[in-house]
Design an enzyme around this catalytic site. Structure first.
Site, PDB file in Angstrom:
ATOM      1  N   ASN A 188      32.830 -29.477 -62.289  1.00 16.46           N
ATOM      2  CA  ASN A 188      32.635 -29.484 -60.836  1.00 16.46           C
ATOM      3  C   ASN A 188      31.427 -28.592 -60.558  1.00 16.46           C
ATOM      4  OD1 ASN A 188      32.730 -29.150 -58.073  1.00 16.46           O
ATOM      5  ND2 ASN A 188      34.637 -27.974 -58.064  1.00 16.46           N
ATOM      6  N   TRP A 189      30.308 -29.227 -60.255  1.00 21.08           N
ATOM      7  CA  TRP A 189      29.069 -28.457 -60.087  1.00 21.08           C
ATOM      8  C   TRP A 189      28.991 -27.745 -58.736  1.00 21.08           C
ATOM      9  CZ3 TRP A 189      25.055 -32.625 -62.151  1.00 21.08           C
ATOM     10  CH2 TRP A 189      25.303 -32.843 -63.521  1.00 21.08           C
ATOM     11  N   LYS A 190      29.911 -28.058 -57.857  1.00 19.43           N
ATOM     12  CA  LYS A 190      29.918 -27.465 -56.502  1.00 19.43           C
ATOM     13  C   LYS A 190      28.546 -27.643 -55.842  1.00 19.43           C
ATOM     14  CE  LYS A 190      33.505 -24.381 -58.042  1.00 19.43           C
ATOM     15  NZ  LYS A 190      34.293 -23.182 -57.775  1.00 19.43           N
ATOM     16  N   GLU A 220      38.588 -24.739 -52.361  1.00 12.46           N
ATOM     17  CA  GLU A 220      37.522 -24.365 -51.421  1.00 12.46           C
ATOM     18  C   GLU A 220      37.561 -25.265 -50.186  1.00 12.46           C
ATOM     19  OE1 GLU A 220      34.385 -24.399 -54.353  1.00 12.46           O
ATOM     20  OE2 GLU A 220      35.337 -22.660 -55.276  1.00 12.46           O
ATOM     21  N   HIS A 228      40.409 -29.618 -53.350  1.00  5.75           N
ATOM     22  CA  HIS A 228      39.932 -28.411 -54.036  1.00  5.75           C
ATOM     23  C   HIS A 228      40.241 -27.197 -53.153  1.00  5.75           C
ATOM     24  CE1 HIS A 228      37.323 -25.380 -55.790  1.00  5.75           C
ATOM     25  NE2 HIS A 228      37.372 -26.097 -56.888  1.00  5.75           N
ATOM     26  N   SER A 286      38.165 -20.342 -64.212  1.00  5.23           N
ATOM     27  CA  SER A 286      37.435 -19.497 -65.171  1.00  5.23           C
ATOM     28  C   SER A 286      37.615 -19.931 -66.626  1.00  5.23           C
ATOM     29  CB  SER A 286      37.798 -18.021 -64.978  1.00  5.23           C
ATOM     30  OG  SER A 286      37.461 -17.613 -63.665  1.00  5.23           O
ATOM     31  N   GLU A 336      44.985 -25.347 -60.330  1.00  4.25           N
ATOM     32  CA  GLU A 336      43.953 -24.315 -60.257  1.00  4.25           C
ATOM     33  C   GLU A 336      44.481 -23.127 -59.445  1.00  4.25           C
ATOM     34  OE1 GLU A 336      39.835 -26.144 -60.918  1.00  4.25           O
ATOM     35  OE2 GLU A 336      40.263 -26.351 -58.795  1.00  4.25           O
ATOM     36  N   GLY A 381      36.499 -18.937 -60.153  1.00  7.59           N
ATOM     37  CA  GLY A 381      35.232 -18.245 -59.953  1.00  7.59           C
ATOM     38  C   GLY A 381      35.357 -16.727 -60.010  1.00  7.59           C
ATOM     39  N   GLY A 430      34.368 -25.131 -63.258  1.00  9.15           N
ATOM     40  CA  GLY A 430      33.363 -24.825 -62.249  1.00  9.15           C
ATOM     41  C   GLY A 430      32.139 -24.190 -62.886  1.00  9.15           C
ATOM     42  N   GLY A 431      32.039 -22.870 -62.794  1.00 10.60           N
ATOM     43  CA  GLY A 431      30.843 -22.152 -63.236  1.00 10.60           C
ATOM     44  C   GLY A 431      30.344 -22.546 -64.615  1.00 10.60           C
TER      45      GLY A 431
END
Ligand code: PEP
Length: 252
Positions: A9-11, A97, A95, A212, A167, A173, A233-234
């Site tokens: 997930n590149w956000k 967010e 998600h 993470s 998640e 993150g 993610g990251g």
């Protein structure tokens, strides 16, 4: 046997140059990935380019969100048929967010889940508790409620055609990963809950862990009985790190 899925997930990160470099880096290492299915979820505007760059690979492309509507006066939204049109096969819904920053409710998430299915996309339904909910001992109640909203709207059979991503919000993150045992406990709860309604669906559905995940901790997480890969993610923004996660199932 459930094939593990590793989805990046590149956000809201990247630009044309950095995304081109990232996709080239992923492609260069794909030959090493033997077990997992791989997917990436770029920002909407880069989806066509990423689909084109990955067209000679088995990597699937997904969206990070989807409208609950089909078309019309919904300024700023992107509909399922559009995502299909440009080559998406997955759509992330719910998600944390989206839930926390944009106030998307369980019911709204369920409608997005329904829209993804209606337009031929596989939903990746994100569920997970906040730190205070974990500390209050309500993790299962929260995750159960998030799942129930989808089951009530779409029925249990619909989950058989979907992916769930557990998640824990406190691990997203933050660099704080749930331990393999903590994650497995919730994954087992999710699978048992689904099994109470339909054993076939519970057996078939892939439940990803997100929060993470890095190349260094992926294998121990993915080795757990009910963890079928990861939503990343990251670490999905660096080709080498992402590939290290994609090859983790080969080492189990
Ligand atoms: C995510 O946002 O879905 C996620 C898991 O992020 P990170 O890997 O950066 O914790």
């Amino acid at each position: 046997m459930r094939q593990p899925l590793v989805a990046g997930n590149w956000k809201m990160n990247g630009n044309l140059d950095s995304i081109t470099t990232l996709v080239e880096g992923i492609k260069a290492g794909l030959g090493e990935v033997r077990t997992a299915e791989v997917a990436v979820c770029p920002p909407f505007v880069y989806i066509p380019q990423v689909v084109q760059m990955l067209s000679d690979t088995p990597v699937a492309v997904g969206s990070q969100d989807i409208s609950d509507e089909e078309s019309g006066a919904f300024t700023g939204e992107v509909a399922g048929p559009m995502l299909r049109d440009v080559g998406c096969s997955y759509a992330i819904v719910g998600h944390s967010e989206r839930r926390s920053i944009y106030g998307e409710s369980d019911e709204f998430t369920a409608r997005k889940f329904a829209a993804a299915r209606r337009f031929g996309l596989t939903p990746i339904l994100c569920v997970g508790e906040l730190l205070e909910e974990r500390e209050a001992g309500t993790t299962e109640a929260v995750v159960g409620r998030q799942l129930d909203a989808v089951i009530e709207l779409e029925g249990i059979a619909a989950l058989g055609e979907a992916v769930i991503a557990y998640e824990p919000v406190w691990a997203i993150g933050t660099g704080k990963t749930a331990s393999p045992e903590q994650a497995q406990e919730v994954h087992a709860f999710i699978r048992a809950k689904l099994a109470g309604l339909d054993a076939g669906v519970a057996d078939k559905i892939r439940i990803l862990y997100g929060g993470s995940v890095k190349a260094a901790n992926a294998a121990e997480l993915f080795a757990m009985a009910d963890i079928d890969g990861g939503l990343i993610g990251g670490a999905s923004l660096q080709a080498g790190e992402f590939l290290g996660i994609c090859t983790a199932p080969d080492k189990i």
